[in-house]
Design a protein around this motif. Sequence first.
Motif, PDB file in Angstrom:
ATOM      1  N   ALA A  46       0.859  -1.376   0.264  1.00  0.00           N
ATOM      2  CA  ALA A  46       0.017   0.497   0.532  1.00  0.00           C
ATOM      3  C   ALA A  46       0.972   0.996   0.028  1.00  0.00           C
ATOM      4  N   GLN A  47       2.012   1.290   0.552  1.00  0.00           N
ATOM      5  CA  GLN A  47       2.963   1.865   0.203  1.00  0.00           C
ATOM      6  C   GLN A  47       3.832   2.712  -0.815  1.00  0.00           C
ATOM      7  N   GLN A  48       3.756   1.522  -1.277  1.00  0.00           N
ATOM      8  CA  GLN A  48       4.554   1.231  -2.797  1.00  0.00           C
ATOM      9  C   GLN A  48       3.579   2.009  -3.085  1.00  0.00           C
ATOM     10  N   VAL A  49       2.275   1.610  -3.718  1.00  0.00           N
ATOM     11  CA  VAL A  49       0.932   2.250  -4.296  1.00  0.00           C
ATOM     12  C   VAL A  49       1.115   3.995  -4.187  1.00  0.00           C
ATOM     13  N   VAL A  50       0.709   3.839  -2.459  1.00  0.00           N
ATOM     14  CA  VAL A  50       0.993   6.093  -2.346  1.00  0.00           C
ATOM     15  C   VAL A  50       1.698   6.450  -3.082  1.00  0.00           C
ATOM     16  N   GLU A  51       3.055   5.760  -2.868  1.00  0.00           N
ATOM     17  CA  GLU A  51       4.517   6.684  -3.131  1.00  0.00           C
ATOM     18  C   GLU A  51       4.557   6.937  -5.168  1.00  0.00           C
ATOM     19  N   ALA A  52       4.013   5.676  -4.946  1.00  0.00           N
ATOM     20  CA  ALA A  52       3.812   5.807  -6.671  1.00  0.00           C
ATOM     21  C   ALA A  52       2.596   6.768  -7.732  1.00  0.00           C
ATOM     22  N   VAL A  53       1.279   7.026  -6.770  1.00  0.00           N
ATOM     23  CA  VAL A  53       0.334   7.777  -6.775  1.00  0.00           C
ATOM     24  C   VAL A  53       1.506   9.179  -6.697  1.00  0.00           C
ATOM     25  N   ARG A  54       2.277   9.726  -5.771  1.00  0.00           N
ATOM     26  CA  ARG A  54       1.675  10.348  -6.000  1.00  0.00           C
ATOM     27  C   ARG A  54       3.152  11.178  -6.696  1.00  0.00           C
ATOM     28  N   ASP A  55       4.063   9.809  -7.115  1.00  0.00           N
ATOM     29  CA  ASP A  55       5.510  10.426  -8.267  1.00  0.00           C
ATOM     30  C   ASP A  55       5.081  10.529  -9.437  1.00  0.00           C
ATOM     31  N   ARG A  56       3.547  10.127  -9.644  1.00  0.00           N
ATOM     32  CA  ARG A  56       2.872  10.148 -10.844  1.00  0.00           C
ATOM     33  C   ARG A  56       2.511  11.639 -10.912  1.00  0.00           C
ATOM     34  N   GLN A  57       1.937  12.276  -9.613  1.00  0.00           N
ATOM     35  CA  GLN A  57       1.838  13.918  -9.750  1.00  0.00           C
ATOM     36  C   GLN A  57       2.621  14.377  -9.797  1.00  0.00           C
ATOM     37  N   VAL A  58       3.682  14.446  -8.756  1.00  0.00           N
ATOM     38  CA  VAL A  58       4.929  15.273  -8.869  1.00  0.00           C
ATOM     39  C   VAL A  58       5.302  15.459 -10.560  1.00  0.00           C
ATOM     40  N   ALA A  59       5.677  13.560 -11.054  1.00  0.00           N
ATOM     41  CA  ALA A  59       5.490  14.328 -12.961  1.00  0.00           C
ATOM     42  C   ALA A  59       4.590  15.104 -13.948  1.00  0.00           C
ATOM     43  N   ASP A  60       3.674  14.561 -12.729  1.00  0.00           N
ATOM     44  CA  ASP A  60       2.322  15.545 -14.108  1.00  0.00           C
ATOM     45  C   ASP A  60       2.658  17.173 -13.735  1.00  0.00           C
ATOM     46  N   GLN A  61       2.698  17.652 -12.815  1.00  0.00           N
ATOM     47  CA  GLN A  61       2.547  18.839 -11.941  1.00  0.00           C
ATOM     48  C   GLN A  61       4.518  19.031 -13.068  1.00  0.00           C
ATOM     49  N   THR A  62       5.949  18.448 -12.972  1.00  0.00           N
ATOM     50  CA  THR A  62       6.570  19.076 -13.196  1.00  0.00           C
ATOM     51  C   THR A  62       6.314  18.878 -14.856  1.00  0.00           C
ATOM     52  N   ARG A  63       5.533  18.073 -15.165  1.00  0.00           N
ATOM     53  CA  ARG A  63       6.030  18.182 -16.950  1.00  0.00           C
ATOM     54  C   ARG A  63       5.222  19.392 -17.636  1.00  0.00           C
TER      55      ARG A  63
END
Length: 251
Positions: A32-49
């Motif tokens: 679950a923690q890895q899923v949360v981190e993956a979702v967060r990373d995608r959000q950060v990547a989208d915002q950065t992009r």
Amino acid sequence: MRFTAPKPIHGWRILAGEVGIIVIGVLIALGAQQVVEAVRDRQVADQTRAAVTEEIEQNLLSLSLRGTAEPCIARRLGELKAMVNQWGQSGTFVTPLWVAQAPSLDVVFPRYDAAINAGNVALLGREEQYRWGTIVASLRQFQEIQNAETLEWPILRMLQDGAGSLSPTDRTAVRHALQRAAYLDYNARLLIRQVLPRAAGFGFHPDQRRFAEYAKTIWKSGRYTPSICAPIDTPPAKANQMTGQQVPLAF
């Protein structure tokens, strides 16, 4: 003396089941923690992009606008070359009233640099990182050209003082400045021809959405009006009025 291994109160089978439940619970929590981190990373990547893409496209507009001023720059450099040649041949020249300068529009990357420092760019794919890096490096090179040009055009404006006010040393300085200005402009034209099509191939296009607000801080009309496009025989006061710059070019 015989030693007897202790037995769990409820038996080994029950203990194994309890341990298994604990292990499964830990694994579920880690997953679950890895899923949360993956979702967060995608959000950060989208915002950065989104943020960096907007920044790149705003800077591409500076390069595109420089391209629209190139005919004026080429004409002025040609006029100044003829003037300097006349000066060398006859010892005098027709004094220009308005030399002006090559336009300069800032190219900066605070968002891209912040994303690099925060490690957010590493969340993107290799191809996307390559595309960003390629365009950013080219635009930084363009900014270096603009910075260098600001050192040459003030020397060229010395011609507005007239041949009688300039020494042989001044003539040498003007000739060298003219050569450097022409070389810098050549490199700028190369970048315009190379970078804009390549950026378009990567999906980046000059963004004019915010330029209207920015332009009003430089030109009273809110339209891009380079000072160098005013004719060389235009009186300075009239040239500044024609180009409508909020801060008139010093002469």
